[in-house]
Scaffold this active site. Sequence first.
Site, PDB file in Angstrom:
ATOM      1  N   ASP A 117     -22.848  -3.110  -4.143  1.00  0.00           N
ATOM      2  CA  ASP A 117     -23.087  -1.675  -4.378  1.00  0.00           C
ATOM      3  C   ASP A 117     -21.702  -1.074  -4.608  1.00  0.00           C
ATOM      4  O   ASP A 117     -20.699  -1.801  -4.542  1.00  0.00           O
ATOM      5  CB  ASP A 117     -23.796  -1.021  -3.174  1.00  0.00           C
ATOM      6  N   ILE A 118     -21.632   0.229  -4.841  1.00  0.00           N
ATOM      7  CA  ILE A 118     -20.305   0.829  -5.033  1.00  0.00           C
ATOM      8  C   ILE A 118     -19.511   0.733  -3.728  1.00  0.00           C
ATOM      9  O   ILE A 118     -18.324   0.428  -3.726  1.00  0.00           O
ATOM     10  CB  ILE A 118     -20.405   2.320  -5.443  1.00  0.00           C
ATOM     11  N   HIS A 123     -41.479   5.584 -14.451  1.00  0.00           N
ATOM     12  CA  HIS A 123     -41.046   6.733 -15.250  1.00  0.00           C
ATOM     13  C   HIS A 123     -40.678   6.347 -16.696  1.00  0.00           C
ATOM     14  O   HIS A 123     -40.463   7.234 -17.518  1.00  0.00           O
ATOM     15  CB  HIS A 123     -39.911   7.469 -14.540  1.00  0.00           C
ATOM     16  N   TYR A 145     -33.825   9.599 -16.791  1.00  0.00           N
ATOM     17  CA  TYR A 145     -33.938   8.408 -15.953  1.00  0.00           C
ATOM     18  C   TYR A 145     -34.968   7.417 -16.546  1.00  0.00           C
ATOM     19  O   TYR A 145     -34.709   6.215 -16.655  1.00  0.00           O
ATOM     20  CB  TYR A 145     -34.349   8.859 -14.545  1.00  0.00           C
TER      21      TYR A 145
HETATM   22  C1  15L Z   1     -38.911   6.133  -9.031  1.00  0.00           C
HETATM   23  O1  15L Z   1     -38.619   5.446  -9.993  1.00  0.00           O
HETATM   24  C2  15L Z   1     -37.874   6.625  -8.105  1.00  0.00           C
HETATM   25  O2  15L Z   1     -36.815   5.706  -7.952  1.00  0.00           O
HETATM   26  C3  15L Z   1     -38.429   7.013  -6.769  1.00  0.00           C
HETATM   27  O3  15L Z   1     -37.460   7.799  -6.112  1.00  0.00           O
HETATM   28  C4  15L Z   1     -39.741   7.792  -6.885  1.00  0.00           C
HETATM   29  O4  15L Z   1     -39.508   9.025  -7.530  1.00  0.00           O
HETATM   30  C5  15L Z   1     -40.732   6.971  -7.673  1.00  0.00           C
HETATM   31  O5  15L Z   1     -40.184   6.584  -8.903  1.00  0.00           O
HETATM   32  C6  15L Z   1     -42.055   7.706  -7.903  1.00  0.00           C
HETATM   33  O6  15L Z   1     -42.476   7.839  -9.051  1.00  0.00           O
HETATM   34  O7  15L Z   1     -42.682   8.119  -6.936  1.00  0.00           O
END
Ligand code: 15L
Length: 272
Positions: free
Chosen positions: A32-33, A111, A134
């Site tokens: 990780d960072i 997403h 994202y």
């Molecule tokens: C995601 O991709 C996120 O990383 C997480 O924080 C949530 O927002 C999740 O999706 C979600 O859709 O509930």
Amino acid sequence: MPRILMTGAAGGIGTSLRKLLPPIYPDLLLSDIKAPADLGANEKFKAAELSDLAQVEAICDGVDGILHFGGYSVEGRWDDILQSNIIGCYNLFEAARRKGVKRVVFASSNHAVGFYPRYHRIGTDVTPRPDSRYGVSKAFGEATGALYADKHGLKVTCIRIGNFGDKPLDHRRLSIWLKPEDLVQLCRIGLEHPDIRFEIVYGASDNERSWWDNHRAYDLGYRPTGKAEDFREHAFAEQAKLKADPVGDFYQGGTFCGMEFSGDGSRIVEKK
Ligand code: 15L
């Protein structure tokens, strides 16, 4: 014994998998960072900034398989997404190629396809419909994974993760919940299954209300044990505390769809 690298070790998923993976992969390298605050004496850790290719190459040295959970995990400013999830993700695949890593499991997200309406059941072969910068970065990661699989023979599995956690948090999450142990199963498929070349699967447990056709994961041996409906009352009680969100409540991606929305609201009632 394969050496497995897990990026994003200090994040939400990484923190949980740090406890679940060592019995399966004792030679686990975390990155990780910055090191997680509670790093144990028996855990191996190397810091790396994903946007710096040389640093990413250094953590890939001598590694057989990568679980790539690093990067930005929610919607963010374009420059943050660009550095961590676009440049960082490209660097990860390129470093894996240069270092002869055999397999990469990429943490994609629901997403990437969040702008499909909830009434629409989708497989993993639909056109991406990202709901955020994202989500665009996750579609980019899947495309980059396909390139490195087809052009360079890297074995790549993209897991479109729903919502990872101990229980579904609200009504939407009853459809997309992913129990930690079920994610471990999917990681193992990506790291070990002999038939992997390039795959996209949904990271979801055995949820009655699922919007996704996840048959490919089941064909590869996935047998999720989590059932979102076991937590139905909790999810509905939590949902009752939330404000209505006309856009987010209609699309699969939830609040990510409603954020900054200035599109055509009339499509929200359309069902075809
Ligand atoms: C995601 O991709 C996120 O990383 C997480 O924080 C949530 O927002 C999740 O999706 C979600 O859709 O509930």
